[in-house]
Scaffold this motif. Structure first.
Motif, mmCIF file in Angstrom:
data_model
loop_
_atom_site.group_PDB
_atom_site.id
_atom_site.type_symbol
_atom_site.label_atom_id
_atom_site.label_comp_id
_atom_site.label_asym_id
_atom_site.label_seq_id
_atom_site.Cartn_x
_atom_site.Cartn_y
_atom_site.Cartn_z
ATOM 1 N N TYR A 136 -3.034 11.599 3.399
ATOM 2 C CA TYR A 136 -4.040 12.395 4.206
ATOM 3 C C TYR A 136 -3.783 12.662 5.637
ATOM 4 O O TYR A 136 -3.054 12.098 6.274
ATOM 5 N N THR A 137 -3.460 14.121 5.837
ATOM 6 C CA THR A 137 -3.076 14.523 7.173
ATOM 7 C C THR A 137 -4.125 15.165 7.909
ATOM 8 O O THR A 137 -3.807 15.799 9.106
ATOM 9 N N GLY A 138 -5.244 15.290 7.643
ATOM 10 C CA GLY A 138 -6.470 15.958 8.151
ATOM 11 C C GLY A 138 -6.908 15.524 9.277
ATOM 12 O O GLY A 138 -6.640 14.225 9.745
ATOM 13 N N ASP A 139 -7.774 16.296 10.185
ATOM 14 C CA ASP A 139 -8.310 15.839 11.383
ATOM 15 C C ASP A 139 -9.704 14.869 11.064
ATOM 16 O O ASP A 139 -10.149 14.171 12.004
ATOM 17 N N ARG A 140 -10.321 15.423 9.877
ATOM 18 C CA ARG A 140 -11.622 14.839 9.885
ATOM 19 C C ARG A 140 -11.712 13.390 9.263
ATOM 20 O O ARG A 140 -10.679 12.998 8.453
ATOM 21 N N VAL A 141 -12.423 12.760 9.766
ATOM 22 C CA VAL A 141 -12.415 11.152 9.580
ATOM 23 C C VAL A 141 -13.301 11.201 8.300
ATOM 24 O O VAL A 141 -14.446 11.713 7.970
ATOM 25 N N ILE A 142 -12.657 10.560 7.285
ATOM 26 C CA ILE A 142 -13.247 10.193 6.073
ATOM 27 C C ILE A 142 -13.473 8.513 5.774
ATOM 28 O O ILE A 142 -12.999 7.929 6.034
ATOM 29 N N VAL A 143 -14.933 8.290 5.581
ATOM 30 C CA VAL A 143 -15.416 7.130 5.518
ATOM 31 C C VAL A 143 -15.913 6.543 4.092
ATOM 32 O O VAL A 143 -17.000 7.596 3.536
ATOM 33 N N HIS A 144 -15.775 5.816 3.490
ATOM 34 C CA HIS A 144 -16.097 5.295 1.956
ATOM 35 C C HIS A 144 -16.269 3.881 1.916
ATOM 36 O O HIS A 144 -16.003 2.892 2.680
ATOM 37 N N GLY A 145 -16.717 3.353 0.770
ATOM 38 C CA GLY A 145 -16.742 2.085 0.412
ATOM 39 C C GLY A 145 -15.850 2.118 -0.985
ATOM 40 O O GLY A 145 -14.907 2.518 -1.229
ATOM 41 N N HIS A 146 -16.728 1.362 -1.960
ATOM 42 C CA HIS A 146 -16.313 1.470 -3.458
ATOM 43 C C HIS A 146 -15.380 0.456 -3.838
ATOM 44 O O HIS A 146 -15.457 -0.247 -4.887
ATOM 45 N N VAL A 147 -14.076 0.591 -3.088
ATOM 46 C CA VAL A 147 -12.869 -0.423 -3.288
ATOM 47 C C VAL A 147 -12.836 -1.675 -2.614
ATOM 48 O O VAL A 147 -12.848 -1.495 -1.444
ATOM 49 N N ARG A 148 -13.204 -2.895 -3.316
ATOM 50 C CA ARG A 148 -13.294 -3.912 -2.313
ATOM 51 C C ARG A 148 -12.149 -4.474 -1.891
ATOM 52 O O ARG A 148 -11.137 -4.605 -2.531
ATOM 53 N N GLY A 149 -12.286 -5.253 -0.659
ATOM 54 C CA GLY A 149 -10.911 -5.641 0.071
ATOM 55 C C GLY A 149 -11.628 -6.572 0.998
ATOM 56 O O GLY A 149 -12.791 -7.038 0.911
ATOM 57 N N GLU A 150 -10.822 -7.384 1.592
ATOM 58 C CA GLU A 150 -11.220 -8.574 2.816
ATOM 59 C C GLU A 150 -11.507 -7.915 3.910
ATOM 60 O O GLU A 150 -12.405 -8.281 4.552
ATOM 61 N N GLU A 151 -10.779 -6.985 4.523
ATOM 62 C CA GLU A 151 -10.856 -6.364 5.639
ATOM 63 C C GLU A 151 -11.208 -4.792 5.435
ATOM 64 O O GLU A 151 -10.885 -4.430 4.463
ATOM 65 N N VAL A 152 -11.558 -4.085 6.562
ATOM 66 C CA VAL A 152 -11.731 -2.687 6.538
ATOM 67 C C VAL A 152 -10.105 -2.185 6.250
ATOM 68 O O VAL A 152 -9.339 -2.638 7.082
ATOM 69 N N ARG A 153 -10.115 -1.177 5.743
ATOM 70 C CA ARG A 153 -8.616 -0.455 5.582
ATOM 71 C C ARG A 153 -8.735 0.804 6.098
ATOM 72 O O ARG A 153 -9.465 1.667 5.800
ATOM 73 N N ILE A 154 -7.688 1.006 6.843
ATOM 74 C CA ILE A 154 -7.851 2.151 7.606
ATOM 75 C C ILE A 154 -6.406 3.092 7.244
ATOM 76 O O ILE A 154 -5.136 2.339 7.454
ATOM 77 N N LYS A 155 -6.397 4.059 6.603
ATOM 78 C CA LYS A 155 -5.224 4.750 6.579
ATOM 79 C C LYS A 155 -5.281 6.344 7.039
ATOM 80 O O LYS A 155 -5.979 6.847 6.506
ATOM 81 N N ASN A 156 -4.306 6.704 7.859
ATOM 82 C CA ASN A 156 -4.613 7.906 8.717
ATOM 83 C C ASN A 156 -6.051 7.885 9.142
ATOM 84 O O ASN A 156 -6.541 7.161 9.824
ATOM 85 N N LYS A 157 -6.954 8.834 8.525
ATOM 86 C CA LYS A 157 -8.003 8.918 9.301
ATOM 87 C C LYS A 157 -9.025 8.488 8.144
ATOM 88 O O LYS A 157 -10.495 8.961 8.189
ATOM 89 N N VAL A 158 -8.683 7.805 7.097
ATOM 90 C CA VAL A 158 -9.691 7.331 6.064
ATOM 91 C C VAL A 158 -10.053 5.877 6.345
ATOM 92 O O VAL A 158 -9.157 4.997 6.257
ATOM 93 N N TYR A 159 -11.191 5.628 6.306
ATOM 94 C CA TYR A 159 -11.684 4.129 6.329
ATOM 95 C C TYR A 159 -12.456 3.730 5.212
ATOM 96 O O TYR A 159 -13.375 4.297 4.721
ATOM 97 N N ASN A 160 -12.163 2.534 4.572
ATOM 98 C CA ASN A 160 -12.979 1.848 3.504
ATOM 99 C C ASN A 160 -13.464 0.610 3.953
ATOM 100 O O ASN A 160 -12.809 -0.165 4.585
ATOM 101 N N LEU A 161 -14.831 0.705 3.960
ATOM 102 C CA LEU A 161 -15.676 -0.260 4.573
ATOM 103 C C LEU A 161 -16.169 -1.406 3.492
ATOM 104 O O LEU A 161 -16.967 -2.186 3.985
ATOM 105 N N ASP A 162 -15.825 -1.441 2.275
ATOM 106 C CA ASP A 162 -16.254 -2.308 1.372
ATOM 107 C C ASP A 162 -15.693 -3.678 1.373
ATOM 108 O O ASP A 162 -14.459 -3.744 1.205
ATOM 109 N N THR A 163 -16.068 -4.517 2.377
ATOM 110 C CA THR A 163 -15.444 -5.703 2.615
ATOM 111 C C THR A 163 -16.167 -6.946 1.708
ATOM 112 O O THR A 163 -16.259 -7.995 2.147
ATOM 113 N N SER A 164 -16.598 -6.589 0.793
ATOM 114 C CA SER A 164 -16.836 -7.636 -0.431
ATOM 115 C C SER A 164 -17.793 -8.629 -0.234
ATOM 116 O O SER A 164 -18.051 -9.885 -0.668
#
Ligand code: MN
Length: 252
Positions: free
Chosen positions: A190-218
């Motif tokens: 992802y190379t866009g400027d818009r911040v994308i925030v989601h959940g759905h895929v669980r992990g131990e910590e917040v995962r940040i890739k480019n401007k994509v944030y995954n907040l599902d911390t199980s």
């Protein structure tokens, strides 16, 4: 401006703790609703299933949304409950039975009880779920929230395909050794400027890739319940009180 909150899955006590930590308080004129003087909560969906009190989470979120204190997008688990309430034939799995049992139990409770033990109006619940969007474009388009994340080409697009992607994400159609869907790593490209925030895929910590944030911390598996403060991009979490549901795998 916003406090974006990850997958809750019926963990009401942890949600209560997180909202308190974020500065949300009970409305002065009514002990029924909760809000923040200057901010709005955004729920990324999967309010229910597997955890100890899904009806309480629904009750609180429904009231916050109704009172303008929160916005919420639909998660795949919420969508399945929506279809169940509609009378569709569905396979009851992945913790949905626990939610159905808990919802049935609320029939014994009073309509004015605390969220943790309040009678649930099934008609209102169905209407609430039917009305939830699958994606939200906020802050003049600088922020997108969708349960499973969403590739740029589907932003602002409302059709069957964009809806399915927002609920289930990008998968290859294959399953891994543990039986979980294999996911496409679109966020790394992802190379866009818009911040994308989601959940759905669980992990131990917040995962940040480019401007994509995954907040599902199980949280429901004994991890954490996490919020992202936007635009500060500050992460606020509370630990799960315990593992409410057994998991074969924590990190995806
Ligand atoms: Mn989930």
């Amino acid at each position: 401006m916003y406090d974006i909150i990850g997958d809750i899955h019926g963990c009401y006590d942890e949600l209560d703790k997180l909202l308190t930590k974020l500065g949300y308080c009970y409305h002065l004129e009514s002990d029924k609703s909760i809000n923040h003087p200057t901010r709005k909560a955004i729920f990324v969906g999967d309010l229910i299933d597997r955890g100890p009190n899904s009806p309480a989470v629904l009750s609180l979120v429904m009231e916050m949304v109704k009172g303008g204190a929160a916005l919420c997008v639909l998660g795949n688990h919420d969508d399945k409950l929506r279809r169940y309430l509609k009378g569709n034939k569905i396979k009851i799995n992945n913790g949905l039975q626990s939610t159905i049992d808990q919802l049935e139990k609320t029939k014994e409770f009073s309509k004015n009880g605390p969220h943790s033990a309040r009678h649930m109006d099934f008609g209102k619940l169905q209407k609430f779920l039917e009305g939830l969007p699958t994606q939200l474009l906020l802050d003049d388009g600088k922020l997108l929230v969708a349960h499973a994340g969403l590739k740029e080409k589907y932003h602002g697009v409302h059709n069957k395909k964009s809806r399915a992607k927002a609920l289930y994400g990008e998968t290859t159609g294959e399953k891994d050794a543990d039986g979980y869907p294999v996911r496409k790593d679109w966020a790394s490209k992802y190379t866009g400027d818009r911040v994308i925030v989601h959940g759905h895929v669980r992990g131990e910590e917040v995962r940040i890739k480019n401007k994509v944030y995954n907040l599902d911390t199980s949280c429901v598996y004994g991890g954490k319940l996490t919020a992202l403060r936007y635009p500060e991009m500050e992460i606020v979490s509370v630990d799960a009180l315990k593992a409410h549901w057994e998991s074969k795998k924590l990190t995806v």
